[in-house]
Design a protein around this motif. Structure first.
Motif, PDB file in Angstrom:
ATOM      1  N   GLY A  78       2.789   1.679  -9.666  1.00  0.00           N
ATOM      2  CA  GLY A  78       2.481   2.846  -9.150  1.00  0.00           C
ATOM      3  C   GLY A  78       2.776   4.030 -10.033  1.00  0.00           C
ATOM      4  N   ASP A  79       3.542   4.143 -10.773  1.00  0.00           N
ATOM      5  CA  ASP A  79       3.762   5.027 -11.800  1.00  0.00           C
ATOM      6  C   ASP A  79       4.377   4.609 -13.156  1.00  0.00           C
ATOM      7  OD1 ASP A  79       6.568   5.197 -11.721  1.00  0.00           O
ATOM      8  OD2 ASP A  79       6.410   6.618  -9.812  1.00  0.00           O
ATOM      9  N   LYS A  80       4.445   5.206 -14.371  1.00  0.00           N
ATOM     10  CA  LYS A  80       4.973   4.742 -15.406  1.00  0.00           C
ATOM     11  C   LYS A  80       6.306   4.168 -15.461  1.00  0.00           C
ATOM     12  CE  LYS A  80       1.891   7.751 -17.890  1.00  0.00           C
ATOM     13  NZ  LYS A  80       1.780   8.881 -18.713  1.00  0.00           N
ATOM     14  N   SER A  81       7.155   4.887 -14.376  1.00  0.00           N
ATOM     15  CA  SER A  81       8.419   4.351 -14.564  1.00  0.00           C
ATOM     16  C   SER A  81       8.899   3.035 -13.812  1.00  0.00           C
ATOM     17  CB  SER A  81       9.404   5.522 -13.836  1.00  0.00           C
ATOM     18  OG  SER A  81       8.960   5.829 -12.362  1.00  0.00           O
ATOM     19  N   ASN A  82       7.697   2.473 -12.774  1.00  0.00           N
ATOM     20  CA  ASN A  82       7.969   1.313 -12.196  1.00  0.00           C
ATOM     21  C   ASN A  82       7.793   0.181 -13.024  1.00  0.00           C
ATOM     22  OD1 ASN A  82       6.284   3.269  -9.439  1.00  0.00           O
ATOM     23  ND2 ASN A  82       8.293   2.699  -9.505  1.00  0.00           N
ATOM     24  N   ASP A  83       8.234  -1.015 -12.638  1.00  0.00           N
ATOM     25  CA  ASP A  83       8.006  -2.237 -13.099  1.00  0.00           C
ATOM     26  C   ASP A  83       6.761  -2.470 -12.807  1.00  0.00           C
ATOM     27  OD1 ASP A  83      10.659  -2.252 -14.445  1.00  0.00           O
ATOM     28  OD2 ASP A  83      11.541  -3.406 -12.908  1.00  0.00           O
ATOM     29  N   TRP A  84       6.204  -3.620 -13.544  1.00  0.00           N
ATOM     30  CA  TRP A  84       4.899  -4.262 -13.108  1.00  0.00           C
ATOM     31  C   TRP A  84       5.016  -5.031 -12.092  1.00  0.00           C
ATOM     32  CZ3 TRP A  84       0.678  -2.364 -14.754  1.00  0.00           C
ATOM     33  CH2 TRP A  84       0.749  -1.713 -16.345  1.00  0.00           C
ATOM     34  N   LYS A  85       4.037  -5.207 -11.105  1.00  0.00           N
ATOM     35  CA  LYS A  85       4.010  -6.005  -9.959  1.00  0.00           C
ATOM     36  C   LYS A  85       2.736  -6.963  -9.878  1.00  0.00           C
ATOM     37  CE  LYS A  85       4.559  -4.191  -5.844  1.00  0.00           C
ATOM     38  NZ  LYS A  85       5.261  -4.767  -4.992  1.00  0.00           N
ATOM     39  N   ILE A  86       2.699  -8.200  -9.362  1.00  0.00           N
ATOM     40  CA  ILE A  86       1.542  -8.977  -9.385  1.00  0.00           C
ATOM     41  C   ILE A  86       1.351  -9.442  -8.024  1.00  0.00           C
ATOM     42  CG2 ILE A  86       2.860 -11.160  -9.863  1.00  0.00           C
ATOM     43  CD1 ILE A  86       0.158 -12.101 -11.718  1.00  0.00           C
ATOM     44  N   ASP A 100      -1.291  -4.671  -1.524  1.00  0.00           N
ATOM     45  CA  ASP A 100      -0.058  -4.700  -1.919  1.00  0.00           C
ATOM     46  C   ASP A 100       0.404  -3.178  -1.819  1.00  0.00           C
ATOM     47  OD1 ASP A 100       2.597  -5.670  -2.639  1.00  0.00           O
ATOM     48  OD2 ASP A 100       2.016  -5.739  -4.777  1.00  0.00           O
ATOM     49  N   ASN A 101       1.941  -3.064  -1.673  1.00  0.00           N
ATOM     50  CA  ASN A 101       2.188  -1.719  -1.554  1.00  0.00           C
ATOM     51  C   ASN A 101       3.844  -1.586  -2.191  1.00  0.00           C
ATOM     52  OD1 ASN A 101       4.366  -2.396   0.606  1.00  0.00           O
ATOM     53  ND2 ASN A 101       2.517  -2.288   1.838  1.00  0.00           N
ATOM     54  N   TYR A 102       3.968  -0.655  -2.762  1.00  0.00           N
ATOM     55  CA  TYR A 102       5.337  -0.331  -3.333  1.00  0.00           C
ATOM     56  C   TYR A 102       5.856   1.245  -3.135  1.00  0.00           C
ATOM     57  CZ  TYR A 102       9.239   0.366  -6.575  1.00  0.00           C
ATOM     58  OH  TYR A 102      10.458   0.774  -7.087  1.00  0.00           O
ATOM     59  N   ASP A 103       6.955   1.509  -2.427  1.00  0.00           N
ATOM     60  CA  ASP A 103       7.314   2.602  -2.167  1.00  0.00           C
ATOM     61  C   ASP A 103       6.190   3.652  -1.497  1.00  0.00           C
ATOM     62  OD1 ASP A 103       9.123   4.997  -2.203  1.00  0.00           O
ATOM     63  OD2 ASP A 103       8.968   5.526  -4.103  1.00  0.00           O
ATOM     64  N   LYS A 104       5.677   4.705  -2.091  1.00  0.00           N
ATOM     65  CA  LYS A 104       4.782   5.518  -1.388  1.00  0.00           C
ATOM     66  C   LYS A 104       3.348   5.116  -2.163  1.00  0.00           C
ATOM     67  CE  LYS A 104       6.077   8.957  -4.862  1.00  0.00           C
ATOM     68  NZ  LYS A 104       7.554   9.656  -4.871  1.00  0.00           N
ATOM     69  N   TYR A 105       3.036   4.024  -2.776  1.00  0.00           N
ATOM     70  CA  TYR A 105       1.949   3.578  -3.601  1.00  0.00           C
ATOM     71  C   TYR A 105       1.238   2.451  -2.650  1.00  0.00           C
ATOM     72  CZ  TYR A 105       3.525   6.563  -7.209  1.00  0.00           C
ATOM     73  OH  TYR A 105       4.182   7.398  -8.078  1.00  0.00           O
ATOM     74  N   ILE A 118      -5.302   2.703  -6.636  1.00  0.00           N
ATOM     75  CA  ILE A 118      -3.899   2.678  -6.103  1.00  0.00           C
ATOM     76  C   ILE A 118      -3.782   4.239  -5.713  1.00  0.00           C
ATOM     77  CG2 ILE A 118      -1.623   3.064  -6.921  1.00  0.00           C
ATOM     78  CD1 ILE A 118      -2.162   1.433  -9.452  1.00  0.00           C
ATOM     79  N   TYR A 119      -3.446   4.232  -4.239  1.00  0.00           N
ATOM     80  CA  TYR A 119      -3.439   5.440  -3.341  1.00  0.00           C
ATOM     81  C   TYR A 119      -2.038   5.629  -3.577  1.00  0.00           C
ATOM     82  CZ  TYR A 119      -7.964   4.400  -1.101  1.00  0.00           C
ATOM     83  OH  TYR A 119      -9.388   4.401  -1.061  1.00  0.00           O
ATOM     84  N   LYS A 120      -1.662   7.137  -3.672  1.00  0.00           N
ATOM     85  CA  LYS A 120      -0.213   7.417  -3.432  1.00  0.00           C
ATOM     86  C   LYS A 120      -0.313   8.584  -2.278  1.00  0.00           C
ATOM     87  CE  LYS A 120       3.143  10.256  -5.740  1.00  0.00           C
ATOM     88  NZ  LYS A 120       3.373  11.010  -6.933  1.00  0.00           N
ATOM     89  N   ASN A 121       0.546   8.271  -1.228  1.00  0.00           N
ATOM     90  CA  ASN A 121       0.529   9.237   0.180  1.00  0.00           C
ATOM     91  C   ASN A 121      -0.671   9.348   0.808  1.00  0.00           C
ATOM     92  OD1 ASN A 121       3.400   9.653  -0.565  1.00  0.00           O
ATOM     93  ND2 ASN A 121       2.925  11.165  -1.898  1.00  0.00           N
ATOM     94  N   GLY A 122      -1.309   8.363   0.454  1.00  0.00           N
ATOM     95  CA  GLY A 122      -2.814   8.140   1.295  1.00  0.00           C
ATOM     96  C   GLY A 122      -4.176   8.636   0.499  1.00  0.00           C
ATOM     97  N   PHE A 123      -3.865   9.286  -0.594  1.00  0.00           N
ATOM     98  CA  PHE A 123      -5.073   9.645  -1.474  1.00  0.00           C
ATOM     99  C   PHE A 123      -4.890   8.802  -2.705  1.00  0.00           C
ATOM    100  CE2 PHE A 123      -3.448  13.230   1.045  1.00  0.00           C
ATOM    101  CZ  PHE A 123      -4.576  13.677   1.474  1.00  0.00           C
ATOM    102  N   VAL A 124      -6.254   8.589  -3.148  1.00  0.00           N
ATOM    103  CA  VAL A 124      -6.543   7.743  -4.609  1.00  0.00           C
ATOM    104  C   VAL A 124      -5.905   8.460  -5.806  1.00  0.00           C
ATOM    105  CG1 VAL A 124      -8.204   6.952  -6.251  1.00  0.00           C
ATOM    106  CG2 VAL A 124      -8.727   6.754  -3.748  1.00  0.00           C
ATOM    107  N   SER A 125      -4.943   7.635  -6.430  1.00  0.00           N
ATOM    108  CA  SER A 125      -4.524   8.399  -7.687  1.00  0.00           C
ATOM    109  C   SER A 125      -5.081   7.703  -8.804  1.00  0.00           C
ATOM    110  CB  SER A 125      -2.926   8.178  -7.598  1.00  0.00           C
ATOM    111  OG  SER A 125      -2.273   8.910  -6.433  1.00  0.00           O
ATOM    112  N   TYR A 126      -5.089   6.062  -8.761  1.00  0.00           N
ATOM    113  CA  TYR A 126      -5.888   5.742  -9.982  1.00  0.00           C
ATOM    114  C   TYR A 126      -6.920   4.573  -9.722  1.00  0.00           C
ATOM    115  CZ  TYR A 126      -1.156   7.466 -11.090  1.00  0.00           C
ATOM    116  OH  TYR A 126      -0.056   8.200 -11.191  1.00  0.00           O
TER     117      TYR A 126
END
Length: 164
Positions: A78-86, A100-105, A118-126
């Motif tokens: 979700g962001d640079k501070s998160n670990d990678w997920k598969i 998949d989801n993680y926190d607000k992503y 990747i959506y953050k809080n319902g909006f496209v972020s990446y």
């Protein structure tokens, strides 16, 4: 005079957008570069079946534009501070779905197929097609119809076969 200006404006607008669209569709890799990248991203495993059938995908290949009933593995965060997920999913329909989801992503396919977001809080972020490896590390396709491998992310963020 107004009609003439409208027509010229429309022609200019169409010409500009067409040129921009063509420029945006430039492949990320040439054919030779793509082959080298696929070899470079092969999973390090002793299992030759996995090595030969787990294929790294570049976004320019647009693997989600059609239904192929293949399994895909997406390595994301979700962001640079998160670990990678598969996450593993089967590409069996062209519609928006949360993978998949993680926190607000949320990792989603687009509603018409063709891309990952990747959506953050319902909006496209990446967007996978525009990411430089910051939020999407890799996408793999399993090219067989059965016995898909169990993949994990190791402590260094590398994709590995579970148990190896």
């Amino acid at each position: 005079m107004k009609k003439l200006l409208s027509i010229l404006g429309a022609i200019t607008l169409v010409g500009t957008s067409t040129t921009s669209l063509v420029a945006c569709n430039k492949p990320q890799y040439s054919e030779d570069e793509l082959k080298k990248e696929k070899e470079k991203h092969k999973i390090d495993t002793k299992d030759q079946t996995i090595k030969n059938n787990l294929e790294w995908m570049a976004s320019q290949e647009k693997p989600f534009n059609k239904i192929d009933n293949k399994y895909y593995y997406v390595v994301w965060r979700g962001d640079k501070s998160n670990d990678w997920k598969i996450v593993k999913f089967k590409n069996f329909e062209l519609k928006e779905k949360v993978l998949d989801n993680y926190d607000k992503y949320e990792l989603k396919t687009s509603h018409f197929g063709g891309d990952l977001f990747i959506y953050k809080n319902g909006f496209v972020s990446y967007d996978w097609n525009k990411d430089n490896g910051t939020y999407f590390k890799s996408v793999y396709r399993w090219n067989l119809d059965a016995n898909e491998p169990d993949l994990i992310i190791d402590e260094n963020g590398n994709v590995k076969v579970k148990g190896e």
